[in-house]
Write an enzyme that holds these catalytic residues in place. Structure first.
Site, PDB file in Angstrom:
ATOM      1  N   GLY A   1       1.819 -10.461  -4.966  1.00  0.00           N
ATOM      2  CA  GLY A   1       1.881 -11.660  -4.152  1.00  0.00           C
ATOM      3  C   GLY A   1       0.679 -11.864  -3.261  1.00  0.00           C
TER       4      GLY A   1
ATOM      5  N   ASP B   1       1.464 -16.168   2.280  1.00  0.00           N
ATOM      6  CA  ASP B   1       0.111 -16.742   2.340  1.00  0.00           C
ATOM      7  C   ASP B   1      -0.901 -15.975   1.498  1.00  0.00           C
ATOM      8  OD1 ASP B   1      -0.358 -14.438   3.812  1.00  0.00           O
ATOM      9  OD2 ASP B   1      -0.687 -15.470   5.712  1.00  0.00           O
ATOM     10  N   GLY B   2      -0.487 -14.825   0.952  1.00  0.00           N
ATOM     11  CA  GLY B   2      -1.397 -14.061   0.099  1.00  0.00           C
ATOM     12  C   GLY B   2      -2.509 -13.355   0.838  1.00  0.00           C
TER      13      GLY B   2
ATOM     14  N   ASP C   1       8.871  -0.418  -6.980  1.00  0.00           N
ATOM     15  CA  ASP C   1       7.628  -1.157  -7.196  1.00  0.00           C
ATOM     16  C   ASP C   1       6.450  -0.514  -6.483  1.00  0.00           C
ATOM     17  OD1 ASP C   1       9.386  -2.376  -5.039  1.00  0.00           O
ATOM     18  OD2 ASP C   1       7.459  -3.212  -4.466  1.00  0.00           O
ATOM     19  N   ASN C   2       6.708   0.558  -5.738  1.00  0.00           N
ATOM     20  CA  ASN C   2       5.644   1.302  -5.060  1.00  0.00           C
ATOM     21  C   ASN C   2       5.450   2.695  -5.652  1.00  0.00           C
ATOM     22  OD1 ASN C   2       5.206  -0.834  -3.315  1.00  0.00           O
ATOM     23  ND2 ASN C   2       6.521  -0.017  -1.707  1.00  0.00           N
TER      24      ASN C   2
ATOM     25  N   ASP D   1       0.144   2.054  -2.361  1.00  0.00           N
ATOM     26  CA  ASP D   1       0.748   1.163  -1.369  1.00  0.00           C
ATOM     27  C   ASP D   1       1.004   1.861  -0.034  1.00  0.00           C
ATOM     28  OD1 ASP D   1       0.651  -1.136  -2.895  1.00  0.00           O
ATOM     29  OD2 ASP D   1       2.535  -0.707  -3.891  1.00  0.00           O
TER      30      ASP D   1
END
Length: 486
Positions: A86, A119-120, A246-247, A256
């Site tokens: 993201g 907002d990325g 996801d990490n 991460d």
């Protein structure tokens, strides 16, 4: 940069093509020239302004194929079927000096199709934290993603308050996660799971190709690497903070660095992460969570392990049982090294637990206790004794430890040297990280960042110039909560 972008050649549903969003006024904070050399990046003719333009995303290098990777994940035990990059964009892949394929990824480079209304962007603080901690892990000999560059964006990002923005360039063996497999499993896309598994085998586990069951060998290989990785975390008192599926990188690298932290005073159930209200990812829970994550991966791979569901489950469960049996042995082997013991004896686990119990009772600093025990091996025991409220208990432990050590044919000096090589003097302490972030954010002062970067590069050395980084926090300096910064 000479790119060879294998992930971009996978089917379209694996990722989304997206360009970085330019920033207003990029300014280079740090560039890891040694790592650039290792990656065979020719930057000899590039000044800081040009480097800032490239590593902010304002200039996309020739040959790059920017993309955001698709993945899902269990976050604090709850499954989210679509996450994805993201606020990160994979520029592409290069082949390094050792012939290894490495990803180059920008974090904080703007929104992607997976941003979910975000907002990325990245705030400066998390960029500096990840740069410091990832390079510290590398220096400590722990598999981890690396820091190539940090850039100030010249823009503000809105979090609870407006903050300076930054872009971080991360280098990884790959960015494929357990959650990448889960993304396709949630969609019952067996073809994609097989393609992804074949890709991971080719890239990270080529030895699995010749196994009787390559996919079972893949699962076993990932489990073995995670076993070793988590044990290494435990040796240095590292708490990841968000061990979501996801990490967890299938390559076996630490990935991460959000609300991560290192232990100061020892407590087995220590939690720093502000978002881990239930202590799911507490220090001592990490091995069990790793096994849980591998079980989620195994669920994704079941169709590949055997056409018969029961047989596939039996094979997966055998891998999980092996992990559960192997981890205590790997952990104990690491603790023996920290205690300067070269041979295994039956009572060693009790000796280790005796020390940890003493440390917990006195709230002794995890890193300094083992460092000072390393000096005690060569006769200088007073600093070690000074770590404890219960001096009699410390003396009892020392006598027991020396009696155990004396049964091995190794001199005191040799034992001390061996211990000093595995028990660091310098770690990226939480309060020092907070200080350097505050200086950068509030004063635009990056000297503390660069000073700490120098100190953590040689974590096993004690020198006058890194003495301040060896010291635990005073009571008013203690950090009790760390934040993700997303």
């Amino acid at each position: 940069m000479r790119f060879d972008n294998s992930y971009a050649r996978l089917p379209e549903r694996f990722s989304a093509a997206v360009l970085p969003t330019p920033v207003k006024a990029p300014r280079l904070i740090a560039f890891n020239r040694r790592l650039a050399d290792e990656l065979l990046l020719d930057v000899s003719g590039l000044d800081d302004e040009r480097l800032a333009a490239i590593f902010s995303g304002n200039v996309v290098p020739q040959g790059a194929e920017p993309l955001a990777m698709a993945y899902a994940g269990h976050q604090f035990g709850g499954f989210v079927p679509q996450l994805g990059d993201g606020r990160a964009i994979l520029l592409g892949e290069v082949i390094d000096v050792n012939g290894k394929r490495r990803d180059i990824q920008l974090k904080g480079s703007g929104p992607t199709p997976f941003s979910r209304r975000g907002d990325g962007r990245a705030a400066l603080g998390p960029v500096l934290r990840e740069y410091i901690v990832s390079e510290a892990m590398y220096a400590l000999g722990i598999p981890a993603t690396r820091a190539l560059a940090a850039v100030l964006s010249g823009e503000r990002v809105q979090r609870e308050v407006g903050l300076p923005g930054g872009v971080f360039t991360r280098v990884a063996a790959s960015h494929i996660r357990v959650g990448t497999f889960q993304f396709f499993a949630a969609r019952e896309d067996d073809e994609a799971i097989r393609s992804l598994a074949d890709y991971v085998i080719d890239r990270h586990y080529p030895e699995a190709k010749t196994a009787d069951n390559p996919y079972l060998a893949l699962l076993r290989g990932i489990a073995e690497r995670q076993c070793d990785l988590i044990a290494r975390w435990m040796m240095v008192g590292f708490i990841h903070g968000v061990m979501n599926t996801d990490n967890m990188a299938v390559s076996g690298e630490t990935i991460d660095f959000g609300p991560c932290a290192f232990l100061d005073e020892y407590h087995p159930n220590k939690v720093f992460s502000s978002i881990d209200a239930q202590g799911r990812y507490a220090f001592n829970n990490q091995p069990g969570i790793a096994k849980w994550n591998i079980a989620r991966l195994a669920e994704c791979l079941l169709p590949l392990l055997d056409p018969q569901v029961e047989k596939a489950a039996e094979r997966a469960n055998a891998v999980l049982a092996d992990f559960a049996a192997a981890f205590p042995k790997r952990w104990l082997a690491g603790m023996r090294e920290k205690l300067g013991l070269t041979l295994g004896e039956e009572g060693d686990i009790d000796l280790v637990q005796a020390l940890l119990s003493l440390m917990q009772a006195s709230e002794a600093d995890y890193t300094l206790t083992f460092r000072r025990l390393s000096h005690a091996a060569n006769g200088d025991a007073e600093p070690f004794r000074g770590m404890f409220i219960d001096i009699a208990g410390a003396d009892e432990f020392l006598a027991r430890w020396r009696k155990r050590a004396d049964r091995e044919d190794i001199s005191d000096a040799e034992r001390s040297r061996a211990m000093l090589s595995v028990n660091p003097a310098v770690i990226p302490r939480n309060h020092r990280i907070e200080e350097l972030i505050e200086a950068a954010v509030e004063e635009d002062d990056f000297e503390p960042f660069h000073a700490m970067l120098t100190a953590i590069a040689t974590p096993f050395e004690e020198r006058p110039d890194n003495f301040v980084y060896m010291q635990p926090p005073m009571s008013h300096e203690r950090v009790f909560r760390t934040f993700c910064g997303t």
